[in-house]
Design an enzyme around this catalytic site. Structure first.
Site, PDB file in Angstrom:
ATOM      1  N   CYS A   1      34.255  -6.155  38.608  1.00  0.00           N
ATOM      2  CA  CYS A   1      33.689  -6.216  37.263  1.00  0.00           C
ATOM      3  C   CYS A   1      32.712  -5.064  36.988  1.00  0.00           C
ATOM      4  O   CYS A   1      32.091  -4.513  37.913  1.00  0.00           O
ATOM      5  CB  CYS A   1      32.938  -7.523  37.059  1.00  0.00           C
ATOM      6  SG  CYS A   1      33.988  -8.970  37.040  1.00  0.00           S
TER       7      CYS A   1
ATOM      8  N   GLU B   1      29.744  -5.229  35.610  1.00  0.00           N
ATOM      9  CA  GLU B   1      28.345  -5.544  35.925  1.00  0.00           C
ATOM     10  C   GLU B   1      28.031  -5.257  37.382  1.00  0.00           C
ATOM     11  O   GLU B   1      26.995  -4.678  37.725  1.00  0.00           O
ATOM     12  CB  GLU B   1      28.049  -7.027  35.670  1.00  0.00           C
ATOM     13  CG  GLU B   1      28.236  -7.484  34.245  1.00  0.00           C
ATOM     14  CD  GLU B   1      29.656  -7.948  33.937  1.00  0.00           C
ATOM     15  OE1 GLU B   1      30.619  -7.342  34.447  1.00  0.00           O
ATOM     16  OE2 GLU B   1      29.784  -8.913  33.177  1.00  0.00           O
TER      17      GLU B   1
ATOM     18  N   ILE C   1      37.003  -1.978  37.381  1.00  0.00           N
ATOM     19  CA  ILE C   1      38.027  -1.194  38.075  1.00  0.00           C
ATOM     20  C   ILE C   1      39.012  -2.190  38.690  1.00  0.00           C
ATOM     21  O   ILE C   1      38.618  -2.993  39.547  1.00  0.00           O
ATOM     22  CB  ILE C   1      37.403  -0.326  39.198  1.00  0.00           C
ATOM     23  CG1 ILE C   1      36.259   0.553  38.655  1.00  0.00           C
ATOM     24  CG2 ILE C   1      38.484   0.522  39.872  1.00  0.00           C
ATOM     25  CD1 ILE C   1      36.660   1.642  37.693  1.00  0.00           C
TER      26      ILE C   1
HETATM   27  N1  THU Z   1      35.423  -8.433  33.660  1.00  0.00           N
HETATM   28  C1  THU Z   1      34.269  -7.724  33.766  1.00  0.00           C
HETATM   29  O1  THU Z   1      34.277  -6.546  34.136  1.00  0.00           O
HETATM   30  N2  THU Z   1      33.104  -8.360  33.455  1.00  0.00           N
HETATM   31  C2  THU Z   1      33.022  -9.625  32.962  1.00  0.00           C
HETATM   32  O2  THU Z   1      31.935 -10.107  32.742  1.00  0.00           O
HETATM   33  C3  THU Z   1      34.237 -10.386  32.700  1.00  0.00           C
HETATM   34  C4  THU Z   1      35.479  -9.828  33.277  1.00  0.00           C
HETATM   35  C5  THU Z   1      36.679  -7.753  33.953  1.00  0.00           C
HETATM   36  C6  THU Z   1      37.386  -8.185  35.210  1.00  0.00           C
HETATM   37  C7  THU Z   1      38.815  -7.807  34.901  1.00  0.00           C
HETATM   38  O3  THU Z   1      38.990  -6.434  35.222  1.00  0.00           O
HETATM   39  C8  THU Z   1      38.918  -7.967  33.389  1.00  0.00           C
HETATM   40  O4  THU Z   1      37.591  -7.974  32.902  1.00  0.00           O
HETATM   41  C9  THU Z   1      39.628  -9.253  32.952  1.00  0.00           C
HETATM   42  O5  THU Z   1      39.073 -10.358  33.559  1.00  0.00           O
END
Ligand code: THU
Length: 133
Positions: free
Chosen positions: A53, A55, A43
Site C-alpha cells: 500500500c 501508506e 506497488i
Molecule cells: N491500497 C492502498 O495503497 N492503500 C489503501 O489504503 C487501500 C488499498 C492499494 C492496495 C492495492 O494495490 C490497491 O489499493 C487495491 O486494493
C-alpha cells in the site's frame, strides 16, 4: 504546510503507483517537523498478496531516510474513490506502531473531498508491543 498542500503531494505520489491489477492508484505523503515530505504509492505484483500500500511505502520511505515516529507531523492519502480513501487494516496496524497516535491523517479523493482523522480513531484497541510484556 496546509492540509490541502499535503494532499496535493499525495496526489503527485499517486502518479507513481504501479497498479496494473487493481487499476486503483493510491498516493500518500508524510510531512515531517523539519519540513521534509516523504511520498509513497501502492506497488502491486502478479502475486497479489505481495502488493504494498501507498501508506506503508511512504512510512518505510521515511524510516529509510532516518526519520522516526516523533519526527512526523501529518499524513495525507489520496485515491480516485467515491469517498475520501481510508487506510486498510494492515496499514492501520503499521501506522499505530510507527506513526504518532494523534497526528492528523488527511483522507482525500480526486473530487477534492477531504476528512481529517488520526490513527487513534482509526484503530482503537490496537495490538501493541506492550501487549507482549
Ligand atoms: N491500497 C492502498 O495503497 N492503500 C489503501 O489504503 C487501500 C488499498 C492499494 C492496495 C492495492 O494495490 C490497491 O489499493 C487495491 O486494493
Amino acid at each position: 504546510m496546509e492540509p490541502i498542500e499535503l494532499l496535493e503531494k499525495a496526489k503527485q505520489a499517486r502518479a507513481l503507483s504501479y497498479s496494473p491489477y487493481s487499476h486503483f492508484a493510491v498516493g500518500a505523503a508524510i510531512l515531517c517537523k523539519d519540513g521534509s515530505v516523504y511520498l509513497g504509492a501502492n506497488i502491486e505484483n502478479a502475486s497479489y498478496p505481495l502488493c504494498m500500500c501507498a501508506e506503508r511505502n511512504a512510512l518505510y520511505h521515511a524510516y529509510m531516510e532516518g526519520k522516526k515516529k516523533e519526527d512526523f507531523v501529518a499524513l495525507a492519502i489520496v485515491a480516485d474513490s467515491p469517498r475520501p480513501v481510508s487506510p486498510c487494516g494492515a496499514c492501520r496496524q503499521v501506522l499505530s506502531e510507527l506513526f504518532p497516535q494523534k497526528a492528523p491523517i488527511y483522507l482525500g479523493n480526486l473530487a477534492g473531498e477531504k476528512e481529517e482523522t488520526n490513527i487513534e480513531t482509526l484503530l482503537p484497541y490496537a495490538f501493541m508491543d506492550e501487549d507482549m510484556k
